[in-house]
Design a protein around this motif. Structure first.
Motif, PDB file in Angstrom:
ATOM      1  N   LEU A  89      -8.021   8.958  -5.196  1.00  0.00           N
ATOM      2  CA  LEU A  89      -8.850   9.779  -6.070  1.00  0.00           C
ATOM      3  C   LEU A  89      -8.381   9.631  -7.508  1.00  0.00           C
ATOM      4  N   SER A  90      -9.333   9.521  -8.425  1.00  0.00           N
ATOM      5  CA  SER A  90      -9.011   9.521  -9.849  1.00  0.00           C
ATOM      6  C   SER A  90     -10.065  10.344 -10.575  1.00  0.00           C
ATOM      7  N   LEU A  91      -9.952  10.477 -11.871  1.00  0.00           N
ATOM      8  CA  LEU A  91     -10.849  11.337 -12.629  1.00  0.00           C
ATOM      9  C   LEU A  91     -12.313  10.934 -12.480  1.00  0.00           C
ATOM     10  N   ASN A  92     -12.635   9.651 -12.580  1.00  0.00           N
ATOM     11  CA  ASN A  92     -14.034   9.213 -12.544  1.00  0.00           C
ATOM     12  C   ASN A  92     -14.372   8.279 -11.386  1.00  0.00           C
ATOM     13  N   ALA A  93     -13.547   8.279 -10.343  1.00  0.00           N
ATOM     14  CA  ALA A  93     -13.824   7.369  -9.232  1.00  0.00           C
ATOM     15  C   ALA A  93     -13.081   7.800  -7.972  1.00  0.00           C
ATOM     16  N   ILE A  94     -13.580   7.284  -6.874  1.00  0.00           N
ATOM     17  CA  ILE A  94     -12.954   7.457  -5.566  1.00  0.00           C
ATOM     18  C   ILE A  94     -12.877   6.065  -4.946  1.00  0.00           C
ATOM     19  N   THR A  95     -11.789   5.778  -4.267  1.00  0.00           N
ATOM     20  CA  THR A  95     -11.695   4.539  -3.511  1.00  0.00           C
ATOM     21  C   THR A  95     -11.712   4.924  -2.040  1.00  0.00           C
ATOM     22  N   ALA A  96     -12.606   4.295  -1.294  1.00  0.00           N
ATOM     23  CA  ALA A  96     -12.741   4.604   0.126  1.00  0.00           C
ATOM     24  C   ALA A  96     -12.577   3.339   0.956  1.00  0.00           C
ATOM     25  N   PHE A  97     -12.067   3.518   2.160  1.00  0.00           N
ATOM     26  CA  PHE A  97     -12.020   2.431   3.128  1.00  0.00           C
ATOM     27  C   PHE A  97     -13.177   2.653   4.084  1.00  0.00           C
ATOM     28  N   CYS A  98     -14.075   1.671   4.168  1.00  0.00           N
ATOM     29  CA  CYS A  98     -15.284   1.820   4.975  1.00  0.00           C
ATOM     30  C   CYS A  98     -15.420   0.711   6.019  1.00  0.00           C
ATOM     31  N   THR A  99     -15.952   1.090   7.154  1.00  0.00           N
ATOM     32  CA  THR A  99     -16.356   0.155   8.188  1.00  0.00           C
ATOM     33  C   THR A  99     -17.863   0.269   8.312  1.00  0.00           C
ATOM     34  N   VAL A 100     -18.545  -0.879   8.319  1.00  0.00           N
ATOM     35  CA  VAL A 100     -20.004  -0.897   8.314  1.00  0.00           C
ATOM     36  C   VAL A 100     -20.507  -1.749   9.475  1.00  0.00           C
ATOM     37  N   ASP A 101     -21.558  -1.277  10.131  1.00  0.00           N
ATOM     38  CA  ASP A 101     -22.236  -2.041  11.180  1.00  0.00           C
ATOM     39  C   ASP A 101     -23.668  -2.259  10.724  1.00  0.00           C
ATOM     40  N   LEU A 102     -24.042  -3.515  10.552  1.00  0.00           N
ATOM     41  CA  LEU A 102     -25.417  -3.874  10.201  1.00  0.00           C
ATOM     42  C   LEU A 102     -26.154  -4.148  11.508  1.00  0.00           C
ATOM     43  N   ALA A 103     -27.131  -3.326  11.819  1.00  0.00           N
ATOM     44  CA  ALA A 103     -27.903  -3.474  13.051  1.00  0.00           C
ATOM     45  C   ALA A 103     -29.288  -4.011  12.688  1.00  0.00           C
ATOM     46  N   PHE A 104     -29.515  -5.285  12.973  1.00  0.00           N
ATOM     47  CA  PHE A 104     -30.787  -5.932  12.648  1.00  0.00           C
ATOM     48  C   PHE A 104     -31.850  -5.566  13.682  1.00  0.00           C
ATOM     49  N   VAL A 105     -33.116  -5.586  13.283  1.00  0.00           N
ATOM     50  CA  VAL A 105     -34.210  -5.278  14.208  1.00  0.00           C
ATOM     51  C   VAL A 105     -34.264  -6.278  15.363  1.00  0.00           C
ATOM     52  N   THR A 106     -33.671  -7.435  15.204  1.00  0.00           N
ATOM     53  CA  THR A 106     -33.623  -8.448  16.264  1.00  0.00           C
ATOM     54  C   THR A 106     -32.646  -8.076  17.375  1.00  0.00           C
ATOM     55  N   GLY A 107     -31.801  -7.071  17.127  1.00  0.00           N
ATOM     56  CA  GLY A 107     -30.760  -6.691  18.076  1.00  0.00           C
ATOM     57  C   GLY A 107     -29.401  -7.265  17.726  1.00  0.00           C
ATOM     58  N   ASP A 108     -29.360  -8.235  16.809  1.00  0.00           N
ATOM     59  CA  ASP A 108     -28.092  -8.814  16.359  1.00  0.00           C
ATOM     60  C   ASP A 108     -27.368  -7.812  15.469  1.00  0.00           C
ATOM     61  N   GLN A 109     -26.042  -7.909  15.432  1.00  0.00           N
ATOM     62  CA  GLN A 109     -25.234  -7.023  14.593  1.00  0.00           C
ATOM     63  C   GLN A 109     -24.146  -7.804  13.881  1.00  0.00           C
ATOM     64  N   ILE A 110     -23.732  -7.263  12.718  1.00  0.00           N
ATOM     65  CA  ILE A 110     -22.574  -7.776  11.976  1.00  0.00           C
ATOM     66  C   ILE A 110     -21.757  -6.559  11.567  1.00  0.00           C
ATOM     67  N   THR A 111     -20.439  -6.650  11.731  1.00  0.00           N
ATOM     68  CA  THR A 111     -19.567  -5.573  11.270  1.00  0.00           C
ATOM     69  C   THR A 111     -18.623  -6.115  10.201  1.00  0.00           C
ATOM     70  N   PHE A 112     -18.285  -5.244   9.258  1.00  0.00           N
ATOM     71  CA  PHE A 112     -17.301  -5.604   8.245  1.00  0.00           C
ATOM     72  C   PHE A 112     -16.599  -4.356   7.748  1.00  0.00           C
ATOM     73  N   SER A 113     -15.440  -4.568   7.136  1.00  0.00           N
ATOM     74  CA  SER A 113     -14.671  -3.499   6.506  1.00  0.00           C
ATOM     75  C   SER A 113     -14.512  -3.839   5.038  1.00  0.00           C
ATOM     76  N   ALA A 114     -14.442  -2.795   4.208  1.00  0.00           N
ATOM     77  CA  ALA A 114     -14.277  -3.027   2.770  1.00  0.00           C
ATOM     78  C   ALA A 114     -13.575  -1.842   2.122  1.00  0.00           C
TER      79      ALA A 114
END
Length: 162
Positions: A89-114
């Motif tokens: 945490l800082s005065l004008n920003a937050i840094t977060a660790f995120c995990t994301v799952d992209l779920a495509f309409v085709t049923g395929d998925q991609i996961t990533f962390s950032a």
């Protein structure tokens, strides 16, 4: 036991292990079947569907949400799901660790962390760019590895390229 007998025993054990695990015998054949397709450029819009603003302003506070996924033409191609925790945490920003799952309409998925820099909406300047680490994929994206390049283009809006 003589050196010759010990050597033959070690050779026999090694051969049994390789024979019992076909992927070790020829690694090139295992990777040939897992060539991943290159994903399309993806636009994510978390506007109004992410709980970051309502999460406590404290290290460890968790938040998450969903985003509409579109391609470069603006056509809906799926839904993204994220789960994050605030790590700095800082005065004008937050840094977060995120995990994301992209779920495509085709049923395929991609996961990533950032590690995601989140700017204060009152003082934010766009775009902000950073990278994430691809942690896996299914279907056409099975075997996908490497980095995803992320550009934060506006409040809650991101562009992903591969």
């Amino acid at each position: 036991m003589s050196r010759t007998v010990k050597g033959l025993v070690a050779l026999a054990v090694g051969a049994a292990v390789v024979a019992g695990v076909p992927a070790l015998a020829d690694a090139s054949t295992a990777t040939e079947t897992h060539r991943a397709a290159t994903p399309p450029t993806v636009n994510l819009d978390f506007s109004g569907t992410n709980s970051e603003a309502g999460a406590a302003t404290a290290v460890g506070a968790g938040f998450g949400g969903t985003a509409t996924m579109t391609n470069t033409s603006g056509t809906g191609i799926g839904t993204a799901y994220d789960m994050c925790d605030k790590d700095k945490l800082s005065l004008n920003a937050i840094t977060a660790f995120c995990t994301v799952d992209l779920a495509f309409v085709t049923g395929d998925q991609i996961t990533f962390s950032a590690i995601v820099p989140i700017q204060d909406p009152l003082t934010a300047t766009y775009p902000t760019s950073f990278d994430g680490v691809i942690t896996g994929g299914t279907g056409a994206y099975q075997g996908l590895t490497g980095a995803v390049h992320i550009s934060n283009t506006d409040l809650g809006k991101y562009n992903l390229t591969w």
